[in-house]
Motif scaffolding. Structure first.
Motif, short mmCIF file in Angstrom:
data_model
loop_
_atom_site.label_atom_id
_atom_site.label_comp_id
_atom_site.label_asym_id
_atom_site.label_seq_id
_atom_site.Cartn_x
_atom_site.Cartn_y
_atom_site.Cartn_z
N SER A 149 -55.10 15.67 -22.09
CA SER A 149 -54.82 14.61 -23.06
C SER A 149 -53.35 14.64 -23.47
O SER A 149 -52.99 14.99 -24.59
N VAL A 150 -52.50 14.26 -22.51
CA VAL A 150 -51.05 14.32 -22.72
C VAL A 150 -50.41 12.99 -22.32
O VAL A 150 -50.99 12.22 -21.54
N ILE A 151 -49.22 12.74 -22.83
CA ILE A 151 -48.42 11.63 -22.34
C ILE A 151 -47.62 12.10 -21.13
O ILE A 151 -47.70 13.28 -20.75
N SER A 152 -46.84 11.21 -20.54
CA SER A 152 -46.20 11.52 -19.26
C SER A 152 -45.21 12.68 -19.34
O SER A 152 -44.93 13.33 -18.33
N ASN A 153 -44.69 12.98 -20.55
CA ASN A 153 -43.77 14.13 -20.67
C ASN A 153 -44.50 15.41 -21.03
O ASN A 153 -43.88 16.41 -21.40
N THR A 206 -46.51 16.09 -23.57
CA THR A 206 -46.81 16.35 -24.98
C THR A 206 -48.27 16.04 -25.24
O THR A 206 -48.77 14.97 -24.88
N HIS A 207 -48.97 16.98 -25.88
CA HIS A 207 -50.40 16.83 -26.10
C HIS A 207 -50.68 15.86 -27.24
O HIS A 207 -49.91 15.75 -28.20
N ILE A 208 -51.81 15.19 -27.16
CA ILE A 208 -52.19 14.19 -28.15
C ILE A 208 -52.24 14.75 -29.56
O ILE A 208 -51.89 14.06 -30.53
N THR A 209 -52.64 16.01 -29.71
CA THR A 209 -52.72 16.58 -31.06
C THR A 209 -51.34 16.77 -31.67
O THR A 209 -51.16 16.61 -32.88
N ILE A 223 -48.77 14.82 -30.95
CA ILE A 223 -48.30 13.46 -31.23
C ILE A 223 -48.84 12.98 -32.57
O ILE A 223 -48.09 12.51 -33.44
N PHE A 224 -50.14 13.13 -32.77
CA PHE A 224 -50.75 12.57 -33.98
C PHE A 224 -50.53 13.45 -35.20
O PHE A 224 -50.55 12.95 -36.33
N SER A 225 -50.30 14.73 -35.01
CA SER A 225 -50.01 15.57 -36.18
C SER A 225 -48.65 15.24 -36.78
O SER A 225 -48.40 15.52 -37.96
N ASP A 226 -47.76 14.63 -35.97
CA ASP A 226 -46.42 14.28 -36.45
C ASP A 226 -46.34 12.85 -36.98
O ASP A 226 -45.30 12.45 -37.51
N MET A 227 -47.41 12.07 -36.85
CA MET A 227 -47.35 10.67 -37.27
C MET A 227 -47.38 10.55 -38.80
O MET A 227 -48.07 11.32 -39.48
N LYS A 228 -46.65 9.57 -39.31
CA LYS A 228 -46.53 9.38 -40.76
C LYS A 228 -47.51 8.35 -41.30
O LYS A 228 -47.90 8.41 -42.46
N ILE A 265 -60.47 17.57 -34.90
CA ILE A 265 -60.41 17.55 -33.44
C ILE A 265 -61.81 17.87 -32.92
O ILE A 265 -62.51 18.73 -33.46
N PHE A 266 -62.21 17.17 -31.86
CA PHE A 266 -63.50 17.41 -31.21
C PHE A 266 -63.24 17.80 -29.76
O PHE A 266 -62.33 17.25 -29.12
N GLY A 267 -64.02 18.73 -29.25
CA GLY A 267 -63.84 19.19 -27.87
C GLY A 267 -65.12 19.06 -27.08
O GLY A 267 -66.22 19.27 -27.60
N PRO A 268 -65.04 18.73 -25.75
CA PRO A 268 -66.21 18.57 -24.89
C PRO A 268 -66.59 19.87 -24.19
O PRO A 268 -66.13 20.96 -24.57
N GLN A 269 -67.41 19.75 -23.16
CA GLN A 269 -67.74 20.90 -22.32
C GLN A 269 -66.45 21.57 -21.82
O GLN A 269 -65.45 20.90 -21.60
N HIS A 270 -66.50 22.87 -21.68
CA HIS A 270 -65.38 23.71 -21.23
C HIS A 270 -64.35 23.98 -22.30
O HIS A 270 -63.36 24.67 -22.04
N GLY A 271 -64.55 23.48 -23.51
CA GLY A 271 -63.63 23.80 -24.59
C GLY A 271 -62.47 22.83 -24.67
O GLY A 271 -62.22 22.02 -23.77
N MET A 272 -61.72 22.95 -25.74
CA MET A 272 -60.61 22.03 -25.97
C MET A 272 -59.54 22.14 -24.89
O MET A 272 -58.87 21.16 -24.56
N PHE A 273 -59.36 23.31 -24.30
CA PHE A 273 -58.34 23.48 -23.26
C PHE A 273 -58.92 24.04 -21.97
O PHE A 273 -58.23 24.68 -21.19
#
Length: 391
Positions: A30-34, A36-39, A41-46, A53-61
């Protein structure tokens, strides 16, 4: 270069997110082209707040290696917000989990096989959010094997499970956003579903031509080559033949101690299967089936993805294993499997009992493949009404 839904939403956050508490269902890709992970990105949004955060099978990473290895939630060490597991004590978000959020954003990389569990986690989220009145947004991503043909049985409702919860073919060519639209149409019409579609992606584009980085979506999906064969060779999870777990190229390698590699490969070459070649190969799995034992079998080399039919190829391989192995050695596993206690594992993987029964009865594989093709044609006509991408 393809722009994913996350790339697009990062550049312009929807107005519906303003001043809202955002929950994110995500994993390692869950990353953008550079990268950077989605979490991050959104943790820095104003204008909005990342609150869960929710994670599927195999865990968040992707830290849990095998099937049926559950994991439980925790507090994120840096963001200090809850990380909820949807592959542990529950597979559907509980009301207490949804109390933390106003909007659920989903960003998961699918691999083009119906039985890959991430979309069924999304289905559970859609159902829970529909009850709670929470909108679901999906940041769409490529089907990495989009140019591989439709293939395999269409799943029958009586065989629905956590490895399949909608009537689509085993190799379906849909993106995760399109599958979610199909699920809403067929099963959860009350879900407030919104999809951020990609830019510059065509359905006939393989992942290596997107310009995007390949990040393993699960521990046994290391490469695009794995994804090409997976919709077919994953069927071996329902048999007592190794699908190559415990090696560095799972699902490309198949084998068992009693298989005669030479007889098997010779048998397969005579079948003139399109889009691939077979090579004799022996291996010793480090874990899973036959751990520490010498297995004999084959490696599949996909040479022309646009002609390669992964499910039909797997059917021929299984048929050839029955033909060339000692009687009684090759078997179908019995339940339980992936939370299913009654149905045969092979059946919930394939989509119905037809393929297994045709193999047991030693019927011509061509007749079974023709059965799927009729089902696929009906599906294609219906899917065309919601299909988004050309190609």
């Amino acid at each position: 270069m393809v722009r994913t839904g996350l790339d697009i939403i990062t550049g312009k956050v929807p107005a519906a997110f303003k001043r809202k508490r955002i929950g994110i269902l995500c994993h390692a890709p869950s990353v953008i082209s550079n990268l950077t992970h989605i979490t991050e990105i959104f943790s820095d949004m104003k204008d909005c707040s990342l609150t869960a955060i929710f994670g599927p099978q195999h865990g968040m990473f992707g830290e849990t290696q095998d099937n049926m290895i559950e994991w439980e939630g925790f507090e994120h060490p840096y963001l200090h917000i809850p990380v909820f597991s949807l592959y542990g004590k529950t597979r559907r978000p509980l009301p207490s989990m949804l109390d933390h959020i106003d909007v659920l954003l989903v960003d998961l990389q699918d691999v083009g096989a119906r039985l890959y569990t991430y979309i069924w986690t999304v289905k559970e989220c859609m159902a829970a959010c529909a009850v709670a009145g929470i909108p679901v947004w999906i940041a769409d991503r490529p089907n990495p094997i989009g140019s591989v043909p439709y293939d395999g049985p269409v799943l029958k409702k009586e065989f629905f499970s956590f490895v399949g919860g909608a009537s689509i073919p085993l190799c379906h060519r849909m993106t995760i956003g399109e599958m979610a639209m199909w699920i809403r149409e067929k099963h959860i019409p009350d879900c407030d579903l919104n999809v951020i579609w990609m830019e510059n992606w065509r359905r006939d584009t393989m992942f290596n031509r997107t310009g995007l980085p390949w990040i393993i979506p699960s521990p046994n999906m290391p490469t695009l080559q794995t994804a090409k064969v997976y919709p077919g060779t994953v069927l071996f999870e329902g048999m007592n033949v190794s699908e190559g777990r415990g090696t560095t190229i799972p699902f490309e390698l198949l084998g068992a101690p009693w298989i005669d590699s030479r007889k098997l490969s010779d048998n397969l070459r005579k079948r003139s299967i399109k889009g691939c070649r077979f090579r004799e190969h022996s291996f010793i799995p480090a874990f899973n089936k036959f751990s520490g034992q010498l297995c004999h079998g084959i490696q599949i080399h996909v040479t022309e993805p646009q002609y390669y039919q992964p499910v039909a190829t797997a059917l021929h391989i299984i048929d050839a294993i029955f033909e060339t192995s000692p009687p009684g050695m090759t078997e179908f596993r019995i339940p339980p499997y992936e939370y299913e206690e009654n149905l045969m594992p092979f059946d919930i993987l394939s989509g119905d009992c037809g393929m297994r029964e045709s193999l047991i009865q030693r019927l011509d594989p061509i007749s079974e493949i023709e059965r799927w093709n009729e089902e696929i044609e009906a599906f294609r006509k219906e899917f065309s009404a919601i299909s988004i991408y050309a190609g």
